[in-house]
Design an enzyme around this catalytic site. Sequence first.
Site, PDB file in Angstrom:
ATOM      1  N   ARG A 166       5.380 -20.081  -2.879  1.00 39.83           N
ATOM      2  CA  ARG A 166       6.212 -18.877  -2.920  1.00 39.83           C
ATOM      3  C   ARG A 166       7.624 -19.174  -2.448  1.00 39.83           C
ATOM      4  NH1 ARG A 166       7.498 -14.767   1.535  1.00 39.83           N
ATOM      5  NH2 ARG A 166       7.040 -16.586   2.808  1.00 39.83           N
TER       6      ARG A 166
ATOM      7  N   ASP B 113      -9.445  -8.844   4.656  1.00 39.54           N
ATOM      8  CA  ASP B 113     -10.567  -7.929   4.394  1.00 39.54           C
ATOM      9  C   ASP B 113     -10.720  -7.598   2.910  1.00 39.54           C
ATOM     10  OD1 ASP B 113     -10.666  -7.978   7.114  1.00 39.54           O
ATOM     11  OD2 ASP B 113     -10.242  -5.857   7.425  1.00 39.54           O
TER      12      ASP B 113
ATOM     13  N   THR C 107      12.341 -20.146  13.649  1.00 41.68           N
ATOM     14  CA  THR C 107      13.017 -20.043  12.356  1.00 41.68           C
ATOM     15  C   THR C 107      13.735 -21.334  11.971  1.00 41.68           C
ATOM     16  OG1 THR C 107      15.201 -19.375  13.083  1.00 41.68           O
ATOM     17  CG2 THR C 107      13.557 -17.647  12.913  1.00 41.68           C
ATOM     18  N   GLU C 108      13.950 -21.463  10.647  1.00 35.48           N
ATOM     19  CA  GLU C 108      14.700 -22.593  10.113  1.00 35.48           C
ATOM     20  C   GLU C 108      16.079 -22.676  10.746  1.00 35.48           C
ATOM     21  OE1 GLU C 108      12.970 -21.307   6.990  1.00 35.48           O
ATOM     22  OE2 GLU C 108      11.970 -23.191   6.538  1.00 35.48           O
TER      23      GLU C 108
ATOM     24  N   GLY D 102       0.819  -1.210   0.000  1.00 35.25           N
ATOM     25  CA  GLY D 102       0.000   0.000   0.000  1.00 35.25           C
ATOM     26  C   GLY D 102       0.851   1.258   0.000  1.00 35.25           C
TER      27      GLY D 102
ATOM     28  N   PHE E 165      19.156 -17.766   0.353  1.00 33.88           N
ATOM     29  CA  PHE E 165      17.838 -18.089   0.901  1.00 33.88           C
ATOM     30  C   PHE E 165      17.275 -19.258   0.112  1.00 33.88           C
ATOM     31  CE2 PHE E 165      13.917 -17.342   3.062  1.00 33.88           C
ATOM     32  CZ  PHE E 165      14.262 -16.572   4.155  1.00 33.88           C
TER      33      PHE E 165
ATOM     34  N   LEU F 292       8.288  -9.753  -0.236  1.00 30.62           N
ATOM     35  CA  LEU F 292       8.619  -8.329  -0.092  1.00 30.62           C
ATOM     36  C   LEU F 292       8.906  -7.726  -1.471  1.00 30.62           C
ATOM     37  CD1 LEU F 292      10.829  -8.059   3.144  1.00 30.62           C
ATOM     38  CD2 LEU F 292       8.377  -7.704   2.874  1.00 30.62           C
TER      39      LEU F 292
ATOM     40  N   HIS G  93       4.582 -23.300   7.246  1.00 29.64           N
ATOM     41  CA  HIS G  93       5.932 -23.338   7.791  1.00 29.64           C
ATOM     42  C   HIS G  93       5.982 -24.526   8.750  1.00 29.64           C
ATOM     43  CE1 HIS G  93       9.629 -22.199   9.719  1.00 29.64           C
ATOM     44  NE2 HIS G  93       9.796 -21.255   8.819  1.00 29.64           N
TER      45      HIS G  93
ATOM     46  N   LEU H  60       6.402 -18.399  14.921  1.00 29.33           N
ATOM     47  CA  LEU H  60       7.354 -19.080  14.055  1.00 29.33           C
ATOM     48  C   LEU H  60       8.697 -19.322  14.750  1.00 29.33           C
ATOM     49  CD1 LEU H  60       7.587 -18.208  10.387  1.00 29.33           C
ATOM     50  CD2 LEU H  60       9.703 -18.197  11.629  1.00 29.33           C
TER      51      LEU H  60
ATOM     52  N   ARG I 199      10.823 -27.028   3.270  1.00 31.49           N
ATOM     53  CA  ARG I 199       9.658 -26.781   4.128  1.00 31.49           C
ATOM     54  C   ARG I 199       8.526 -27.769   3.893  1.00 31.49           C
ATOM     55  NH1 ARG I 199       8.896 -20.147   4.134  1.00 31.49           N
ATOM     56  NH2 ARG I 199      10.770 -19.750   5.326  1.00 31.49           N
TER      57      ARG I 199
ATOM     58  N   GLN J 242       1.022 -21.573   1.944  1.00 34.04           N
ATOM     59  CA  GLN J 242       2.308 -22.118   2.369  1.00 34.04           C
ATOM     60  C   GLN J 242       2.296 -22.350   3.878  1.00 34.04           C
ATOM     61  OE1 GLN J 242       6.143 -19.687   2.354  1.00 34.04           O
ATOM     62  NE2 GLN J 242       6.439 -21.068   0.634  1.00 34.04           N
TER      63      GLN J 242
ATOM     64  N   HIS K 240       1.356 -19.944   6.879  1.00 33.70           N
ATOM     65  CA  HIS K 240       2.325 -18.847   6.858  1.00 33.70           C
ATOM     66  C   HIS K 240       2.042 -17.810   5.775  1.00 33.70           C
ATOM     67  CE1 HIS K 240       6.110 -16.954   7.686  1.00 33.70           C
ATOM     68  NE2 HIS K 240       6.661 -17.292   6.546  1.00 33.70           N
TER      69      HIS K 240
HETATM   70  C1  LIG Z   1       6.534 -14.071  10.416  1.00 36.98           C
HETATM   71  C2  LIG Z   1       6.621 -13.706   8.962  1.00 36.98           C
HETATM   72  C3  LIG Z   1       7.852 -13.456   8.372  1.00 36.98           C
HETATM   73  C4  LIG Z   1       7.943 -13.128   7.014  1.00 36.98           C
HETATM   74  N1  LIG Z   1       9.181 -12.878   6.457  1.00 36.98           N
HETATM   75  C5  LIG Z   1       9.267 -12.546   5.139  1.00 36.98           C
HETATM   76  C6  LIG Z   1      10.531 -12.242   4.539  1.00 36.98           C
HETATM   77  O1  LIG Z   1      11.557 -12.258   5.195  1.00 36.98           O
HETATM   78  N2  LIG Z   1      10.583 -11.921   3.230  1.00 36.98           N
HETATM   79  C7  LIG Z   1       9.447 -11.880   2.462  1.00 36.98           C
HETATM   80  O2  LIG Z   1       9.565 -11.582   1.282  1.00 36.98           O
HETATM   81  N3  LIG Z   1       8.243 -12.132   3.007  1.00 36.98           N
HETATM   82  C8  LIG Z   1       8.122 -12.460   4.317  1.00 36.98           C
HETATM   83  N4  LIG Z   1       6.890 -12.723   4.856  1.00 36.98           N
HETATM   84  C9  LIG Z   1       5.690 -12.438   4.072  1.00 36.98           C
HETATM   85  C10 LIG Z   1       5.467 -10.923   3.990  1.00 36.98           C
HETATM   86  O3  LIG Z   1       5.848 -10.324   5.202  1.00 36.98           O
HETATM   87  C11 LIG Z   1       4.018 -10.537   3.703  1.00 36.98           C
HETATM   88  O4  LIG Z   1       3.546 -11.276   2.631  1.00 36.98           O
HETATM   89  C12 LIG Z   1       3.915  -9.055   3.352  1.00 36.98           C
HETATM   90  O5  LIG Z   1       4.508  -8.264   4.343  1.00 36.98           O
HETATM   91  C13 LIG Z   1       2.490  -8.585   3.124  1.00 36.98           C
HETATM   92  O6  LIG Z   1       2.514  -7.190   2.871  1.00 36.98           O
HETATM   93  P1  LIG Z   1       1.251  -6.384   2.357  1.00 36.98           P
HETATM   94  O7  LIG Z   1       1.686  -4.997   2.088  1.00 36.98           O
HETATM   95  O8  LIG Z   1       0.587  -7.124   1.276  1.00 36.98           O
HETATM   96  O9  LIG Z   1       0.251  -6.425   3.595  1.00 36.98           O
HETATM   97  P2  LIG Z   1       0.450  -6.061   5.158  1.00 36.98           P
HETATM   98  O10 LIG Z   1       1.806  -5.640   5.513  1.00 36.98           O
HETATM   99  O11 LIG Z   1      -0.160  -7.186   5.888  1.00 36.98           O
HETATM  100  O12 LIG Z   1      -0.462  -4.774   5.307  1.00 36.98           O
HETATM  101  C14 LIG Z   1      -1.855  -4.821   5.195  1.00 36.98           C
HETATM  102  C15 LIG Z   1      -2.393  -3.439   5.445  1.00 36.98           C
HETATM  103  O13 LIG Z   1      -3.773  -3.412   5.151  1.00 36.98           O
HETATM  104  C16 LIG Z   1      -4.476  -2.758   6.169  1.00 36.98           C
HETATM  105  N5  LIG Z   1      -5.836  -3.278   6.164  1.00 36.98           N
HETATM  106  C17 LIG Z   1      -6.245  -4.555   6.061  1.00 36.98           C
HETATM  107  N6  LIG Z   1      -7.577  -4.614   6.026  1.00 36.98           N
HETATM  108  C18 LIG Z   1      -8.033  -3.346   6.103  1.00 36.98           C
HETATM  109  C19 LIG Z   1      -9.320  -2.748   6.128  1.00 36.98           C
HETATM  110  N7  LIG Z   1     -10.440  -3.454   6.072  1.00 36.98           N
HETATM  111  N8  LIG Z   1      -9.401  -1.395   6.235  1.00 36.98           N
HETATM  112  C20 LIG Z   1      -8.302  -0.652   6.324  1.00 36.98           C
HETATM  113  N9  LIG Z   1      -7.061  -1.159   6.296  1.00 36.98           N
HETATM  114  C21 LIG Z   1      -6.932  -2.488   6.188  1.00 36.98           C
HETATM  115  C22 LIG Z   1      -3.685  -3.026   7.426  1.00 36.98           C
HETATM  116  O14 LIG Z   1      -3.944  -2.036   8.405  1.00 36.98           O
HETATM  117  C23 LIG Z   1      -2.263  -2.947   6.879  1.00 36.98           C
HETATM  118  O15 LIG Z   1      -1.846  -1.613   6.860  1.00 36.98           O
HETATM  119  C24 LIG Z   1       6.779 -13.058   6.223  1.00 36.98           C
HETATM  120  C25 LIG Z   1       5.543 -13.306   6.819  1.00 36.98           C
HETATM  121  C26 LIG Z   1       5.455 -13.643   8.166  1.00 36.98           C
HETATM  122  C27 LIG Z   1       4.116 -13.945   8.753  1.00 36.98           C
END
Ligand SMILES: Cc1cc2nc3c(=O)[nH]c(=O)nc-3n(C[C@H](O)[C@H](O)[C@H](O)COP(=O)(O)OP(=O)(O)OC[C@H]3O[C@@H](n4cnc5c(N)ncnc54)[C@H](O)[C@@H]3O)c2cc1C
Lengths: 595, 82
Positions: free
Chosen positions: A398, A221, A254-255, A19, A119, A404, A242, A252, A286, A240, A353
């Site tokens: 993935r 949402d 970690t690995e 976003g 990785f 990211l 973990h 989590l 995994r 996916q 995950h």
């Molecule tokens: C523990 C963990 C570790 C991870 N590590 C990695 C990594 O090292 N490398 C990698 O590439 N990926 C990693 N991932 C995956 C990655 O972090 C996520 O896929 C990614 O951050 C999702 O980003 P996003 O911008 O799509 O959503 P998010 O960061 O989840 O943001 C969603 C946004 O939407 C808003 N929102 C949601 N619904 C509404 C609503 N109805 N009204 C208003 N606002 C709303 C929330 O407030 C938030 O601001 C990891 C995931 C986890 C769980």
Amino acid sequence: MKVTKRTFDAVIVGAGGAGLRAALQLSESGLKTAVITKVFPTRSHTVAAQGGVAASLGNSEEDHWHWHMYDTVKGSDWLGDQDAIEFMCRKANEVVIELEHYGMPFDRTDAGKIYQRPFGGHMSNFGEKPVRRSCAAADRTGHAMLHALYQRNVRANTQFFVEWMALDLIRDAEGEVLGVTALEMETGEMVAFQAKATIFATGGAGRIYYSSTNAFINTGDGLGMAARAGIPLEDMEFWQFHPTGVAGAGVLITEGVRGEGGILRNDKGERFMERYAPNAKDLASRDVVSRAMVTEINEGRGCGPNKDFVLLDITHLDPQVIMQRLPGIREISIQFAGTDPIKEPIPVVPTCHYQMGGIPTNYGGQVVAPRASSMNVAVPGFYAAGECACASVHGANRLGTNSLLDLLVFGKSAGETAVEDVKKSTRAHKDLPQEAIERSLERVSRLDTQKDGADVHEARLAMQRTMQNHCGVFRFADKLKEGVANILAVQQDVQRTGIKDKSKVFNTARVEALELDNLIEVAVATMISAEARKESRGAHVRDDAPDTAEKPNGRDDQNWLKHTLWFKEGNRLDYKSVKLTPLTVPTIELKKRAY
Amino acid sequence: MDEERGARLRRLRWHCRRALLELDLMFQRYWSRVGDDVEAADAAALERLVAMEDHDLWDLVCGRTETDDPQLMGMIERLRQE
Ligand SMILES: Cc1cc2nc3c(=O)[nH]c(=O)nc-3n(C[C@H](O)[C@H](O)[C@H](O)COP(=O)(O)OP(=O)(O)OC[C@H]3O[C@@H](n4cnc5c(N)ncnc54)[C@H](O)[C@@H]3O)c2cc1C
């Protein structure tokens, strides 16, 4: 209830990595841009990402976007769209360097370049050997990314609506998206946000499962809103898992713990991975480890009173090693498993995950849906990026650090496409259709008037248990069938949830009930899509589609090399072909996925 | 409970929604233990903690960093698993 209207060029729902990256594109181009978010931007789930972001910068050794593309297609088990994957891998360097210029404090080499580490699944020379491709900022990559992007957005005058919950898409009879309705938590006021471009970046829905590594905020949402507005959800059967989430909590582990010598054991204390992966043992990939764990549990060799977890044992390691190399693990285990891993093993289960499917988009970030004879027609005014979207670059599975990257690349491209579309349109804002707004209002007011309503917490738990038991790591035809019936029954309860607290200011009970409306759409989509896909591919593994000579890994390209589309109306399924033709390079031909 | 106090606690509960699951679980445990029975001083301490960045807060809970602020120290103790 009275609904105020606010008008913008563009409205973005979600302030995570996707976003914020999209918002920046819009604000910097001079458009009047609003970002709506349930929580403060730097509290978005992106903060949890530690591993890093992939880009073939080649700072540590030779690398190439084409190799990265190959790895991503292979990782996706050939379900990823090769045009979108080429687009993402080619753009990776640009978006990462941009982020560096925005002030992201990447780890550095001695020569001052961005430091890169290996990785899982990222290889050089078309799958030959591991390559260092992940760029990180210590163990706070996601956090640093959000801070850099947020600061930049503030500078670009993006207008933030923090602690607002978007409720529903506003879509007119012609199918055009004209904005969203939203609830201000502070006041309980409902507002219609009118915009020429609406971008969803609402993240994943990992909370549909009982055991999840995702924070509570990940309630899908955006997917719920899209589904209610008649837009299909793509490839929702692919999640996916973990292997090592703390049993009962999900946090989590970690690995790295297995990397340091941690061993998985069953109720007899046996190191069972020796039977499943004689070479790699506990360090197998995994999916292999997760499936082995589930097999042990299903065959009655799980631990604990319900025999429903296995143990991750590090008691043989030097306590000094645990304290120094695995900081945080001890604390997580003490806090959430109630065991000190220096003395006792940690109970773990495979844990949900990451969501590979989502709102269907093209690589320009436009939401696409079937119309007449075409399967990929852009929905006017609607865009999506990040974990809520399905471009589809992750296909059936993935690769770590590619998410990211997905946020940056498709956040930016959704922003760019929206800027072009808004600037092209000469027309004033269309009138908002009153019926769409009314429907949204009714959804909120139903909660206040519901008699003998179902309990939100109980309904959510029933959904999570159903998903965990019937649609987990390892899937069975009869369980899935039963799961469809069960989840549809849970859906009936969700439709009649009630809340006791009717207050206006920060009514979190209301918010949680509204979130559950979205979660259940995702859960139903997942179960129905999974039941229907009669093959094994990537993260979707069925017991009745085993590894055979004709169908390696149980994958059935002849019948199932296609994307699932689930429609809320009538729980209908449709399928569309995978884009096997990249933008400039030859197709990466189908092969057995083996590492 | 008067409306103002109720609203303050509900706001605080929402601010306990975090980016890290670890913190979500920790706060969930806390709230299920105390319910609405939160003294003003504790609410004030919580308000300061939830204003912190997620990783910093978790480091504090894990004892990787320390605070010499007695108000925060007491609250951190209560948030940890007994
Ligand atoms: C523990 C963990 C570790 C991870 N590590 C990695 C990594 O090292 N490398 C990698 O590439 N990926 C990693 N991932 C995956 C990655 O972090 C996520 O896929 C990614 O951050 C999702 O980003 P996003 O911008 O799509 O959503 P998010 O960061 O989840 O943001 C969603 C946004 O939407 C808003 N929102 C949601 N619904 C509404 C609503 N109805 N009204 C208003 N606002 C709303 C929330 O407030 C938030 O601001 C990891 C995931 C986890 C769980």
